[in-house]
Design a protein around this motif. Sequence first.
Motif, PDB file in Angstrom:
ATOM      1  N   HIS A  68       1.084  -1.166   0.539  1.00  0.00           N
ATOM      2  CA  HIS A  68      -0.468   0.001  -0.245  1.00  0.00           C
ATOM      3  C   HIS A  68       0.678   1.120  -0.250  1.00  0.00           C
ATOM      4  CE1 HIS A  68      -3.301  -2.808   2.166  1.00  0.00           C
ATOM      5  NE2 HIS A  68      -3.691  -2.979   1.037  1.00  0.00           N
ATOM      6  N   ALA A  69       1.744   1.109   0.820  1.00  0.00           N
ATOM      7  CA  ALA A  69       2.852   2.563   1.098  1.00  0.00           C
ATOM      8  C   ALA A  69       3.350   2.638  -0.607  1.00  0.00           C
ATOM      9  CB  ALA A  69       3.709   2.344   2.227  1.00  0.00           C
ATOM     10  N   PHE A  70       3.923   1.873  -0.799  1.00  0.00           N
ATOM     11  CA  PHE A  70       4.897   1.958  -2.133  1.00  0.00           C
ATOM     12  C   PHE A  70       3.766   1.949  -3.268  1.00  0.00           C
ATOM     13  CE2 PHE A  70       6.553  -0.126  -5.862  1.00  0.00           C
ATOM     14  CZ  PHE A  70       7.159   0.734  -6.355  1.00  0.00           C
ATOM     15  N   GLN A  71       2.270   2.212  -3.710  1.00  0.00           N
ATOM     16  CA  GLN A  71       1.358   2.380  -4.875  1.00  0.00           C
ATOM     17  C   GLN A  71       1.071   3.600  -4.290  1.00  0.00           C
ATOM     18  OE1 GLN A  71      -1.521  -0.342  -4.095  1.00  0.00           O
ATOM     19  NE2 GLN A  71      -0.727  -2.017  -5.753  1.00  0.00           N
ATOM     20  N   GLN A  72       0.721   4.099  -2.972  1.00  0.00           N
ATOM     21  CA  GLN A  72       0.614   5.370  -2.379  1.00  0.00           C
ATOM     22  C   GLN A  72       1.390   6.189  -2.610  1.00  0.00           C
ATOM     23  OE1 GLN A  72      -1.757   4.355   0.976  1.00  0.00           O
ATOM     24  NE2 GLN A  72      -2.961   3.049   0.342  1.00  0.00           N
ATOM     25  N   ARG A 620       9.485   7.782   1.650  1.00  0.00           N
ATOM     26  CA  ARG A 620       8.987   8.220   0.092  1.00  0.00           C
ATOM     27  C   ARG A 620       9.479   7.966  -0.663  1.00  0.00           C
ATOM     28  NH1 ARG A 620       3.838  11.164  -0.213  1.00  0.00           N
ATOM     29  NH2 ARG A 620       4.571  12.052  -2.009  1.00  0.00           N
ATOM     30  N   PHE A 621      10.837   9.112  -0.766  1.00  0.00           N
ATOM     31  CA  PHE A 621      11.966   8.838  -1.789  1.00  0.00           C
ATOM     32  C   PHE A 621      12.722   7.645  -2.050  1.00  0.00           C
ATOM     33  CE2 PHE A 621      15.730  10.737  -3.746  1.00  0.00           C
ATOM     34  CZ  PHE A 621      15.323  12.027  -4.382  1.00  0.00           C
ATOM     35  N   THR A 622      12.509   6.903  -0.239  1.00  0.00           N
ATOM     36  CA  THR A 622      12.907   5.328  -0.567  1.00  0.00           C
ATOM     37  C   THR A 622      12.483   4.805  -1.658  1.00  0.00           C
ATOM     38  OG1 THR A 622      13.969   5.374   1.775  1.00  0.00           O
ATOM     39  CG2 THR A 622      13.256   3.683   0.002  1.00  0.00           C
ATOM     40  N   PHE A 623      10.991   4.705  -1.569  1.00  0.00           N
ATOM     41  CA  PHE A 623       9.843   4.401  -2.754  1.00  0.00           C
ATOM     42  C   PHE A 623      10.303   3.973  -4.068  1.00  0.00           C
ATOM     43  CE2 PHE A 623       6.843   2.675   0.963  1.00  0.00           C
ATOM     44  CZ  PHE A 623       6.956   1.378   1.077  1.00  0.00           C
ATOM     45  N   ALA A 624      10.459   5.610  -4.243  1.00  0.00           N
ATOM     46  CA  ALA A 624      10.492   6.626  -5.759  1.00  0.00           C
ATOM     47  C   ALA A 624      11.682   5.912  -6.317  1.00  0.00           C
ATOM     48  CB  ALA A 624      10.056   7.658  -5.226  1.00  0.00           C
ATOM     49  N   SER A 625      13.044   6.134  -5.251  1.00  0.00           N
ATOM     50  CA  SER A 625      14.169   5.883  -6.358  1.00  0.00           C
ATOM     51  C   SER A 625      14.466   4.529  -6.404  1.00  0.00           C
ATOM     52  CB  SER A 625      15.351   6.362  -4.708  1.00  0.00           C
ATOM     53  OG  SER A 625      15.138   4.988  -3.861  1.00  0.00           O
ATOM     54  N   LEU A 626      13.549   3.466  -5.691  1.00  0.00           N
ATOM     55  CA  LEU A 626      13.505   2.213  -6.193  1.00  0.00           C
ATOM     56  C   LEU A 626      12.421   1.185  -6.526  1.00  0.00           C
ATOM     57  CD1 LEU A 626      13.592   0.851  -2.810  1.00  0.00           C
ATOM     58  CD2 LEU A 626      15.194   0.699  -4.013  1.00  0.00           C
ATOM     59  N   SER A 627      11.702   2.608  -7.571  1.00  0.00           N
ATOM     60  CA  SER A 627      10.257   2.022  -8.882  1.00  0.00           C
ATOM     61  C   SER A 627      11.073   2.792 -10.482  1.00  0.00           C
ATOM     62  CB  SER A 627       9.578   3.275  -8.530  1.00  0.00           C
ATOM     63  OG  SER A 627       8.689   2.759  -9.382  1.00  0.00           O
ATOM     64  N   ASN A 634      13.732  -4.389  -3.889  1.00  0.00           N
ATOM     65  CA  ASN A 634      14.089  -5.134  -2.125  1.00  0.00           C
ATOM     66  C   ASN A 634      14.323  -4.369  -1.233  1.00  0.00           C
ATOM     67  OD1 ASN A 634      14.159  -7.857  -3.977  1.00  0.00           O
ATOM     68  ND2 ASN A 634      16.849  -7.800  -3.921  1.00  0.00           N
ATOM     69  N   PHE A 635      13.921  -3.937  -0.665  1.00  0.00           N
ATOM     70  CA  PHE A 635      13.240  -2.555   0.378  1.00  0.00           C
ATOM     71  C   PHE A 635      14.790  -2.843   1.348  1.00  0.00           C
ATOM     72  CE2 PHE A 635      12.123   0.287   3.581  1.00  0.00           C
ATOM     73  CZ  PHE A 635      11.272   1.079   2.804  1.00  0.00           C
ATOM     74  N   TYR A 700       6.433   7.599 -16.055  1.00  0.00           N
ATOM     75  CA  TYR A 700       6.555   6.408 -14.912  1.00  0.00           C
ATOM     76  C   TYR A 700       7.577   6.266 -14.502  1.00  0.00           C
ATOM     77  CZ  TYR A 700       1.437   7.063 -15.647  1.00  0.00           C
ATOM     78  OH  TYR A 700       0.381   7.741 -16.598  1.00  0.00           O
ATOM     79  N   ARG A 701       8.771   7.338 -15.121  1.00  0.00           N
ATOM     80  CA  ARG A 701      10.130   5.802 -13.716  1.00  0.00           C
ATOM     81  C   ARG A 701      10.533   7.681 -12.785  1.00  0.00           C
ATOM     82  NH1 ARG A 701      12.677   2.696 -16.956  1.00  0.00           N
ATOM     83  NH2 ARG A 701      13.776   2.490 -14.755  1.00  0.00           N
TER      84      ARG A 701
END
Length: 951
Positions: A68-72, A620-627, A634-635, A700-701
């Motif tokens: 959820h946190a990643f998607q949101q 949030r920045f972690t999720f964005a950078s790994l997307s 891998n979190f 979406y990058r």
Amino acid sequence: MSATANSPAAQSALDSLSKSFEPKAIESRWYPVWESAGYFVPSGDASKPGYTIQLPPPNVTGTLHMGHAFQQTLMDTMIRYHRMKGDNTNWVVGTDHAGIATQIVVERQLQAQGSSRHDLGRDEFTKRVWQWKEQSGSTITRQMRRLGASANWGFADASGANQGYFTMDSHMSKGVVETFVKLFEEGLIYRGKRLVNWDPVLQSAVSDLEVESVERDGHMWHILYPFTHGPIDGIRGMHIATTRPETMMADGALAVHPEDERYKHLIGKMVDIPLMNRSIPIIADDFVDREFGSGCVKITGAHDFNDYACSLRHNLPLITIFTLDAHVNENGPKAYQGMDRFDARKAVLKDLEVLGFLEKAVPHKHMVPVCERTGQIVEPMLTDQWFVATSKPTVKHEKGLAGRALEAVKKGDIRFFPEHWAQTYNHWLENIQDWCISRQLWWGHQIPAWYDADGKVYVARSETDALKQSGGKPLTRDPDVLDTWFSSALVCHTTLGWPDQARFEKDNVYLPSNVLVTGNDIIFFWVARMVMMTLHFTDKVPFRDVYINAMVRDAEGNKMSKSKGNVLDPIDLLDGIELEPLVAKSTTGLMLASHKEKAEKYIRKNFPTGIPAYGADAVRFTFASLSNMSMTLNFDLSRCEGYRNFCNKLWNATRFVLMNVGGKDCGIDGGEQNLSFVDRWLLGRLQIAKRDIAEGLDSYRFDFAAKALYEFVWDEYCDWYVECAKVQITDADKAGNAAAARGTRSVLVRELEATLRLAHPIMPFISEELWQKVAPLAGKSGASISTQPFPKYGAERISAEANAKMAVLKELVTSCRTLRSTMKISPAERVPLIATGDAVTLREFAPYLAALAKLSEVRIVDALPANDAPVQVVGDFRLMLEIKVDPVAERARLDKEIARLTAEVTKATAKLGNPAFADKAPAAVVAQEKERLAGFSATLEKITAQRKNLG
């Protein structure tokens, strides 16, 4: 009065900004401000482009998990970005009633009280579920707010609680009923007997998504089925192998492959089912695997999905031998009737062995279907269910709902990101089966169908309408409810008011939405069904783009599982949690002692001091950078730590800027500004960041956007420009050069303000807090950064001349730092630089070189001294640090380094010359070893030359 003067506002900006970045206080302060001010509500300006995202509705029973946190994070980033672009932005959110999950939660509560839903009755039980929903249903929406989700909470909210829609709200339920009735009237919904996944505890059909294949230790039992009329060619009968011997009571045939030479002559012969007074035929079907077991399989059409299809092909009897709670029914021998299925298995095996039909039992690992909600083994069961005919021609498309959904992607009306997921979508729809939409539950949308005493069905929008259809006959309503995915498939148009035409005409500006962000596991269960339903009822696609996000795994790439202990709570990452509470939280609810032990061991090993507080922006920045559009993500908490440091870097840079521009002339009120090549380089470099961030978000990058922001802030603005600006301001103030000082301060504060706007979509909290301090000094006004325009790329501000000069300056500074490192000069020691090359350039660069390379002076000469000190070459420039070197000590140091490097070269050469390594190691490993050898060799050559100069 302007904030550029010595005004209280200007001077208090620094004082009001805490010395350190404390995310929790900032987050708790700003989110209520944004929400209460109405910033999340769309502008409604029809002249602006619309931008809409539909949130995949999480279960009302749930709490925020990492997926959820990643998607949101990604959705909120896009929403904030488009809101700043001025679009009419609407993030439609809500929660799903989650039929099975919610019913189980409340049933367990009743069980703990010594009661059950059957004790309460349906109406009272439903009331109890609604009470629980009102008490606990807002947990996940509160957590979403903690993450910074700028959702339009009031849109489609029937309760007035600002939690978005709920799929059981009255207007959503009206859409569900209308859909069912219309599809029934069009012949696209029917009731029939089909094989479904059946949970004997829930006593309901469950969807494939709710069934997990779990590896279990079992046996493969080898059983003899004797020929009905005695041995054939000296053979007593046929041999089969099965993991479910109890189902033999429902067998309709034995099957062999039509081309299997061993059995061709036996096709059509009859065999007896052991323990049953019944004979079945041997049939031929090419679905049989000749290589598996004996090449002969039992066909149990009413209790196996593959066998069901085979039974239909051969018109075999479909015999059900289990009751709905998985006990043997009247179709089984009397000796087994009433037994639980697993007790019956034991009894059957015992009798088979006694009578000589059980040949052997071989230990066998196999996959068992388990309902993830109850943990019960799912039983394929033949039951009466309601279905949607997905491939039946409609008045709108000759290939039905599925054909029209396929066409939408083929024509490009819907695009997948990454593109390859379109193949998965197409494959599922091209092989689609009719959709079972009924569930034997009490919580959910009750099917709008009624029966008279003769079993005739009346489908209507209300009981009153059904009674009119029946001519007043007494009616009984169908007790089943609809599959949760049925109502979820409608949200793209029911949230906009459909079937209420007045509201739908007003709000359908938000249809289609721009992007759906979701996981690959529900491309069929949700994505394809939304396309089918929205197209059929509105003639519009539900969304333009489908972004399939990666599945979040732990740092080692393992699937997150509570039994492993590697599940992370996103809120713990925001606020931090100590070790013992983390252990207690991670082991709560685990029933098996082995699972508790395993989870605790993992937690104590991987989080020995608990989890520190990183704050929402860093997470949030972690999720964005790994997307990065990969299959999995891998979190790694070390990334959170790194981006927490990034937040600190931005915070401290802002404090420096406020310290140097607060109460000073930043050029807002006019006045001449002289910009250096460094100032002009920074202006151009920011344009590149604007372009790259916008392009990353538009495609979406998110990883590209995060990388562009990170590199500009950390590398260019903080590490280079801020350090150069210190030099420029100091020198300008000393020289009384107001225009130069004004120019540098203007660039410092204006470009920082723009940078904060660039950062806001990904890092909303820290950017808001800092922008409030910086904006007035940059001549900007407004209540919130979230309503400010997103910075636009301006190619005209890029100076090739300034870029070229800055590139040379960077190389010179880096070379000076390399000399210091090579000569092992203490960071605290300032030493002279001797340089040759263009004197005009060196004089211009000298102040920067002295400050950034910690030089006591820059001495420009025609030729470097003829000594043994190391030299760095940058184009036409030659650099040497003037330092007294003890020749004896330096020779000893170099000799030691030469010996070390020689050993490394010898070792690497031998390794690469060994066929056992060079021929068998992975190519990437061999390439890495070659790179190491090249690096050692180059350094050895360089050091050897220095040693030669020393004699």
